[in-house]
Scaffold this motif. Structure first.
Motif, PDB file in Angstrom:
ATOM      1  N   UNK A 146      -1.482   3.543   4.998  1.00 46.34           N
ATOM      2  CA  UNK A 146      -2.284   4.577   4.340  1.00 46.34           C
ATOM      3  C   UNK A 146      -3.569   3.991   3.763  1.00 46.34           C
ATOM      4  N   UNK A 147      -3.494   2.769   3.204  1.00 43.44           N
ATOM      5  CA  UNK A 147      -4.663   2.156   2.597  1.00 43.44           C
ATOM      6  C   UNK A 147      -5.739   1.765   3.587  1.00 43.44           C
ATOM      7  N   UNK A 148      -5.390   1.594   4.867  1.00 45.46           N
ATOM      8  CA  UNK A 148      -6.377   1.249   5.884  1.00 45.46           C
ATOM      9  C   UNK A 148      -7.149   2.465   6.387  1.00 45.46           C
ATOM     10  N   UNK A 149      -6.645   3.667   6.128  1.00 46.38           N
ATOM     11  CA  UNK A 149      -7.253   4.868   6.690  1.00 46.38           C
ATOM     12  C   UNK A 149      -7.924   5.760   5.659  1.00 46.38           C
ATOM     13  N   UNK A 150      -7.717   5.501   4.364  1.00 45.72           N
ATOM     14  CA  UNK A 150      -8.336   6.307   3.307  1.00 45.72           C
ATOM     15  C   UNK A 150      -8.993   5.368   2.310  1.00 45.72           C
ATOM     16  N   UNK A 151      -9.883   5.853   1.461  1.00 48.14           N
ATOM     17  CA  UNK A 151     -10.510   4.996   0.440  1.00 48.14           C
ATOM     18  C   UNK A 151      -9.465   4.361  -0.475  1.00 48.14           C
ATOM     19  N   UNK A 152      -9.715   3.149  -0.956  1.00 49.70           N
ATOM     20  CA  UNK A 152      -8.711   2.447  -1.765  1.00 49.70           C
ATOM     21  C   UNK A 152      -8.371   3.156  -3.069  1.00 49.70           C
ATOM     22  N   UNK A 153      -9.343   3.814  -3.703  1.00 50.21           N
ATOM     23  CA  UNK A 153      -9.039   4.498  -4.958  1.00 50.21           C
ATOM     24  C   UNK A 153      -8.051   5.632  -4.743  1.00 50.21           C
ATOM     25  N   UNK A 191      -0.352   6.157  -4.790  1.00 46.74           N
ATOM     26  CA  UNK A 191       0.750   5.201  -4.921  1.00 46.74           C
ATOM     27  C   UNK A 191       1.246   5.137  -6.359  1.00 46.74           C
ATOM     28  N   UNK A 192       0.315   5.123  -7.315  1.00 47.42           N
ATOM     29  CA  UNK A 192       0.733   5.104  -8.726  1.00 47.42           C
ATOM     30  C   UNK A 192       1.516   6.357  -9.079  1.00 47.42           C
ATOM     31  N   UNK A 213       0.736  -3.782  -0.871  1.00 47.30           N
ATOM     32  CA  UNK A 213       0.666  -3.133   0.438  1.00 47.30           C
ATOM     33  C   UNK A 213      -0.680  -2.502   0.710  1.00 47.30           C
ATOM     34  N   UNK A 214      -1.356  -2.015  -0.328  1.00 52.18           N
ATOM     35  CA  UNK A 214      -2.660  -1.375  -0.120  1.00 52.18           C
ATOM     36  C   UNK A 214      -3.753  -2.407   0.123  1.00 52.18           C
ATOM     37  N   UNK A 224      -3.729  -5.912   0.435  1.00 52.00           N
ATOM     38  CA  UNK A 224      -3.607  -7.078   1.318  1.00 52.00           C
ATOM     39  C   UNK A 224      -4.088  -6.764   2.738  1.00 52.00           C
ATOM     40  N   UNK A 225      -3.590  -5.704   3.402  1.00 48.47           N
ATOM     41  CA  UNK A 225      -4.133  -5.399   4.737  1.00 48.47           C
ATOM     42  C   UNK A 225      -5.612  -5.019   4.712  1.00 48.47           C
ATOM     43  N   UNK A 226      -6.032  -4.315   3.657  1.00 46.67           N
ATOM     44  CA  UNK A 226      -7.437  -3.902   3.600  1.00 46.67           C
ATOM     45  C   UNK A 226      -8.362  -5.102   3.427  1.00 46.67           C
ATOM     46  N   UNK A 227      -7.960  -6.069   2.599  1.00 45.47           N
ATOM     47  CA  UNK A 227      -8.785  -7.277   2.436  1.00 45.47           C
ATOM     48  C   UNK A 227      -8.855  -8.074   3.728  1.00 45.47           C
ATOM     49  N   UNK A 228      -7.726  -8.154   4.439  1.00 45.29           N
ATOM     50  CA  UNK A 228      -7.731  -8.875   5.719  1.00 45.29           C
ATOM     51  C   UNK A 228      -8.625  -8.178   6.731  1.00 45.29           C
ATOM     52  N   UNK A 229      -8.564  -6.838   6.764  1.00 49.38           N
ATOM     53  CA  UNK A 229      -9.420  -6.096   7.692  1.00 49.38           C
ATOM     54  C   UNK A 229     -10.896  -6.263   7.332  1.00 49.38           C
TER      55      UNK A 229
END
Length: 454
Positions: free
Chosen positions: A140-147, A153-154, A188-189, A191-196
């Motif tokens: 989900x974090x790779x396809x939508x804005x992080x905020x 998630x919170x 989960x949000x 880590x993949x986004x930073x790698x991408x």
């Protein structure tokens, strides 16, 4: 098995550094759901105790967690491709299927806590959700804005904690559950986004480097065209006018027509001499200039270049030949190697023979061992009685280029014919040979073009 491993190793070494980083990042991301699964699910299992239905529900939670990992791996792969732009349509069914699986897992764990079959005084049951939550939030974090993903998630973590509280969990267990789920969701949000993001930046830098190389070549070509225009423009205009005047005088039978044509001939010869001078200055290769240029260009590309020079006294022909070796070697370090260090040694032995050695640590396995570049260098060195050898050290991943010029090399033979000895067509063809800056950024010229080695 050993042969298979060696083949995989050679295939890996043939990749560029960017490709190696991309492949390793992909595999690390695809392994992360299983890492969370293995770290969380066993801790959940030891907290479940009770009759046969409890064991059945525990097995269902384990299976659902495994299924969620499979969905997470596929979703992370597609989500990463979407972030990097290689896939236009973001994954939608995979996150939805993962969410349904996660909700079923949450319902089963809540039921186990309510029936007293799972511990309600510690966050152990929440580890079953920790095993699958990062893969869900990662997709989900790779396809939508992080905020947005962080806020959802919170909220989900608070709702799950509330459900556990309704099932009878104690306050210490609820606080631990909230902490465990928050950590798993945020990891989960981001880590993949930073790698991408890291891969996207590396791709942009690689594209910028290629664009810079093409721009440098284009600028050099424009500079050369301006030089030719400045040299030839006025003379060609005068030649055209005098030729037209001579034609009119000849039609009138005037004797001065021959004089005008003689002046046209002199202007043509003068222009030819000037063009050859431009081409000669464009193609000349000085050893000291090439050494300084190679060091500047390699260091600008992130390669530590060290020059160890004995300052040998060489003739102009030998210096030009060794300058071509430096130019070609620097070109190949940038174009065909993944080097971090390049050492250039210039030594002179007791017999006054000069040796130039270029060594870099960016050798790639399985590369082509021959090419027109080395052949062209050997021809240039042969003109001054010099020799050229190329050595490959597969173990240390070193490529060593060694050129030797004897003390008599600068006097015994003539160098290859330059533009001043060639005809107009040959001189014009030679005008396309760029200097070190162009060769170093990847254009390559003349016989020193297209070499493919470390």
């Amino acid at each position: 098995m050993i042969h298979w491993g060696r083949e995989k190793r050679r295939k890996w070494q043939r990749r560029s550094k960017l490709q190696q980083v991309e492949v390793s990042t992909y595999w690390l991301l695809l392994l992360s759901p299983w890492i969370f699964y293995v770290s969380g699910m066993p801790q959940f299992g030891v907290q479940v105790a009770g009759p046969q239905p409890a064991a059945v529900l525990e097995g269902a939670v384990v299976v659902l967690g495994f299924l969620q990992c499979l969905l997470g791996v596929r979703g992370l792969r597609r989500g990463l491709d979407t972030y990097l732009g290689t896939e236009q349509e973001p994954p939608r069914r995979l996150p939805a299927a993962g969410l349904v699986t996660f909700l079923l897992t949450t319902a089963l764990v809540t039921f186990l806590i309510a029936r007293g079959w799972a511990a309600n005084d510690n966050p152990g049951p929440a580890m079953a959700l920790f095993a699958g939550l990062p893969s869900l939030t990662g997709v989900y974090g790779l396809t939508v804005p992080p905020r947005r993903s962080a806020a959802l998630t919170a909220g989900g973590c608070v709702l799950i904690t509330a459900a556990f509280a309704a099932a009878g969990a104690t306050w210490p267990a609820l606080l631990g559950t909230l902490f465990v789920l928050a950590i798993g969701g945020l990891v989960g949000i981001f880590s993949p986004r930073c790698s991408a993001w890291y891969l996207a930046v590396m791709r942009e830098l690689d594209e910028a480097r290629e664009a810079q190389s093409r721009l440098a070549v284009a600028e050099e070509r424009l500079r050369f065209s301006r030089d030719l225009h400045d040299v030839m423009g006025r003379d060609l205009s005068v030649i055209a006018l005098k030729s037209e005047l001579a034609t009119q005088l000849a039609r009138r039978g005037a004797a001065s027509a021959a004089e005008q044509m003689r002046e046209v001939q002199e202007l043509a010869r003068k222009s030819q001499t000037e063009v050859r001078a431009v081409v000669r200055g464009y193609r000349e290769t000085g050893l000291e200039t090439e050494l300084a240029g190679a060091r500047a260009v390699l260091r600008a590309a992130g390669v530590d270049c060290r020059i160890e020079s004995a300052q040998p006294g060489l003739g102009l022909d030998a210096q030009a030949a060794l300058g071509w070796v430096v130019r070609e070697g620097a070109t190949n370090v940038l174009r065909h190697a993944e080097a971090s260090c390049c050492v250039i040694r210039l030594t002179r032995d007791a017999a006054d023979a000069t040796a130039l050695v270029m060594e870099n640590d960016g050798l790639r396995s399985g590369q082509d061992r021959g090419g027109s570049g080395l052949t062209g260098l050997r021809e240039r060195l042969a003109a001054v009685d010099g020799t050229l050898t190329a050595e490959r050290d597969e173990t240390a991943r070193l490529f060593r280029l060694r050129a030797e010029v004897p003390a008599s090399g600068s006097r015994s033979r003539r160098p290859p014919p330059g533009p001043e000895e060639a005809g107009p067509e040959e001189a014009g063809a030679g005008a396309g040979a760029p200097g070190l800056a162009d060769a170093a950024v990847g254009e390559g010229t003349g016989s020193a073009r297209g070499e493919n080695h470390g």
